[in-house]
Design a protein around this motif. Sequence first.
Motif, PDB file in Angstrom:
ATOM      1  N   THR A 161       0.682  -1.346   0.094  1.00 19.71           N
ATOM      2  CA  THR A 161      -0.032  -0.010  -0.120  1.00 19.71           C
ATOM      3  C   THR A 161       0.730   1.289   0.036  1.00 19.71           C
ATOM      4  OG1 THR A 161      -1.688  -1.174   1.169  1.00 19.71           O
ATOM      5  CG2 THR A 161      -1.857   1.125   1.126  1.00 19.71           C
ATOM      6  N   PHE A 162       1.856   1.294   0.624  1.00 18.11           N
ATOM      7  CA  PHE A 162       2.790   2.318   0.977  1.00 18.11           C
ATOM      8  C   PHE A 162       3.573   2.700  -0.337  1.00 18.11           C
ATOM      9  CE2 PHE A 162       7.110   3.418   1.750  1.00 18.11           C
ATOM     10  CZ  PHE A 162       7.249   4.752   2.372  1.00 18.11           C
ATOM     11  N   SER A 163       4.044   1.516  -1.153  1.00 16.09           N
ATOM     12  CA  SER A 163       5.025   1.653  -2.089  1.00 16.09           C
ATOM     13  C   SER A 163       4.657   1.288  -3.315  1.00 16.09           C
ATOM     14  CB  SER A 163       6.143   0.739  -1.635  1.00 16.09           C
ATOM     15  OG  SER A 163       5.594  -0.677  -1.665  1.00 16.09           O
ATOM     16  N   HIS A 164       3.377   1.241  -3.756  1.00 15.31           N
ATOM     17  CA  HIS A 164       3.074   0.766  -5.198  1.00 15.31           C
ATOM     18  C   HIS A 164       3.299   1.689  -6.203  1.00 15.31           C
ATOM     19  CE1 HIS A 164       0.964  -2.018  -7.870  1.00 15.31           C
ATOM     20  NE2 HIS A 164       0.316  -0.905  -8.539  1.00 15.31           N
ATOM     21  N   PRO A 165       3.433   3.266  -6.087  1.00  9.98           N
ATOM     22  CA  PRO A 165       3.760   4.065  -7.382  1.00  9.98           C
ATOM     23  C   PRO A 165       5.150   3.458  -7.847  1.00  9.98           C
ATOM     24  CG  PRO A 165       2.166   5.167  -5.714  1.00  9.98           C
ATOM     25  CD  PRO A 165       2.575   3.777  -5.077  1.00  9.98           C
ATOM     26  N   LEU A 166       5.909   3.606  -6.710  1.00 11.58           N
ATOM     27  CA  LEU A 166       7.332   3.331  -7.143  1.00 11.58           C
ATOM     28  C   LEU A 166       7.724   2.060  -7.580  1.00 11.58           C
ATOM     29  CD1 LEU A 166       9.181   4.811  -3.761  1.00 11.58           C
ATOM     30  CD2 LEU A 166       9.512   5.503  -6.309  1.00 11.58           C
ATOM     31  N   ASP A 167       6.677   0.935  -7.190  1.00 14.82           N
ATOM     32  CA  ASP A 167       6.913  -0.291  -7.915  1.00 14.82           C
ATOM     33  C   ASP A 167       6.379  -0.200  -9.533  1.00 14.82           C
ATOM     34  OD1 ASP A 167       7.390  -3.271  -7.717  1.00 14.82           O
ATOM     35  OD2 ASP A 167       5.254  -3.419  -8.142  1.00 14.82           O
ATOM     36  N   VAL A 168       5.308   0.756  -9.936  1.00 16.62           N
ATOM     37  CA  VAL A 168       5.052   0.829 -11.058  1.00 16.62           C
ATOM     38  C   VAL A 168       6.304   1.321 -11.938  1.00 16.62           C
ATOM     39  CG1 VAL A 168       3.622   1.981 -12.648  1.00 16.62           C
ATOM     40  CG2 VAL A 168       2.742   1.004 -10.678  1.00 16.62           C
ATOM     41  N   VAL A 169       6.902   2.335 -11.298  1.00 18.55           N
ATOM     42  CA  VAL A 169       8.220   3.024 -11.831  1.00 18.55           C
ATOM     43  C   VAL A 169       9.112   1.854 -12.135  1.00 18.55           C
ATOM     44  CG1 VAL A 169       9.761   4.848 -11.841  1.00 18.55           C
ATOM     45  CG2 VAL A 169       7.340   5.349 -11.078  1.00 18.55           C
ATOM     46  N   LEU A 173      13.739  -0.302   0.559  1.00 17.97           N
ATOM     47  CA  LEU A 173      14.404   0.043   1.650  1.00 17.97           C
ATOM     48  C   LEU A 173      13.401   0.306   2.852  1.00 17.97           C
ATOM     49  CD1 LEU A 173      17.730   1.175   0.769  1.00 17.97           C
ATOM     50  CD2 LEU A 173      17.050  -1.171   1.094  1.00 17.97           C
ATOM     51  N   PRO A 174      12.562   1.475   2.500  1.00 17.07           N
ATOM     52  CA  PRO A 174      11.713   1.793   3.552  1.00 17.07           C
ATOM     53  C   PRO A 174      10.643   0.609   3.778  1.00 17.07           C
ATOM     54  CG  PRO A 174      11.751   3.639   1.964  1.00 17.07           C
ATOM     55  CD  PRO A 174      12.567   2.315   1.498  1.00 17.07           C
ATOM     56  N   ALA A 175      10.217  -0.013   2.469  1.00 16.80           N
ATOM     57  CA  ALA A 175       9.049  -1.076   2.567  1.00 16.80           C
ATOM     58  C   ALA A 175       9.633  -2.312   3.376  1.00 16.80           C
ATOM     59  CB  ALA A 175       8.979  -1.569   1.080  1.00 16.80           C
ATOM     60  N   ALA A 176      11.063  -2.581   3.389  1.00 17.54           N
ATOM     61  CA  ALA A 176      11.371  -3.776   4.054  1.00 17.54           C
ATOM     62  C   ALA A 176      11.201  -3.204   5.697  1.00 17.54           C
ATOM     63  CB  ALA A 176      12.738  -3.928   3.828  1.00 17.54           C
ATOM     64  N   SER A 177      11.773  -2.026   5.938  1.00 18.21           N
ATOM     65  CA  SER A 177      11.533  -1.651   7.298  1.00 18.21           C
ATOM     66  C   SER A 177      10.281  -1.577   7.858  1.00 18.21           C
ATOM     67  CB  SER A 177      12.020  -0.082   7.654  1.00 18.21           C
ATOM     68  OG  SER A 177      13.453  -0.057   7.195  1.00 18.21           O
ATOM     69  N   ILE A 178       9.251  -1.366   7.047  1.00 18.56           N
ATOM     70  CA  ILE A 178       7.775  -1.384   7.436  1.00 18.56           C
ATOM     71  C   ILE A 178       7.226  -2.980   7.712  1.00 18.56           C
ATOM     72  CG2 ILE A 178       5.444  -0.937   6.702  1.00 18.56           C
ATOM     73  CD1 ILE A 178       6.681   1.757   5.367  1.00 18.56           C
ATOM     74  N   THR A 179       7.847  -3.507   6.643  1.00 19.23           N
ATOM     75  CA  THR A 179       7.412  -4.941   6.765  1.00 19.23           C
ATOM     76  C   THR A 179       7.752  -5.641   8.132  1.00 19.23           C
ATOM     77  OG1 THR A 179       7.420  -5.222   4.288  1.00 19.23           O
ATOM     78  CG2 THR A 179       7.498  -7.279   5.781  1.00 19.23           C
TER      79      THR A 179
END
Length: 310
Positions: A26-34, A286-292
């Motif tokens: 939810t947090f990181s999806h736009p960057l995943d598209v890019v 990196l932020p996503a891994a921290s959140i996870t």
Amino acid sequence: MTTSQTVKWRWENAVAGSIAGLSTVTFSHPLDVVRTRFQVYDGRNPNLPCYRNTPHALFTIARSEGLRGLYAGFNPAVLGSTLSWGLYFYFYNNAKQRYMGNQDKTSARIHLVSAAEAGALVCLSTNPVWVVKTRLQLQTPHHQGRPYSGFNDALRTILRDEGWRALYKGLLPGLLLVTHGAIQFTAYEELRKIIIDFRQKQSSCFDKSSELLTTVDYATLGASSKLAAILATYPFQVIRSRLQQRPNTYGVARYAGSGHALQKTARLEGIKGFYGGFTANLLKTLPAASITFIAYENVLNLLKRTKTRD
């Protein structure tokens, strides 16, 4: 701990992992598209626009495609991430308990083998979801032919036009990416153990409660272990994304297989081609891994405390 208690803990690992995965995507999806668009861009596909860098890509997608473009493939991403993390933590802890047997302590070898086994099982289970996600993320206003209207339509269309084998495109580099999870989890577990051992030695009156790490610790451990895994395995992600692209209007795939994608990328783009979208990937993961890991560890601790009170 009895066998029934161990099984319960494994299910709690799965629940914690699923919630962690949902928070991440939810947090990181736009960057995943890019990242996905940069990974497959080779300068020869008219369906894909050229972006100068990550901010330019985000701005361009938002302007030309709106919020829908930034969250293209969000439904399969949520499904895939939630399912993957839930299964991963479940398979990982299941394997770790099995390899430990009657031992009280784990080792780097146990972490590595457990993570590799979990990664392979998750890859086999979820590859079709990632194929659909990649296809949806690569749809742009320049797309030729009828676009997929959503997850279900993409799944049906792929099965009808290309057969079930198409849902397993990119499986080989996906399996090679098992090393990503293995490196990440081994680094996480070993760094975690080092910090706990260090704090035990520094504490003059050590008690069990001081084993608990802080949220900052979980964030740092998650990001550090993820960085180690990314540096080692990123080219596999690029090859997988390229293999999962939609065929052209004549039904011909851009790459015949992993070997062809590897050879063509190296010949035409050099080493740079294997690191397309790397910046977006770092900003995402990196932020996503921290959140996870913050979500996972805290949810797991909450579930254990609740179970203990019961």
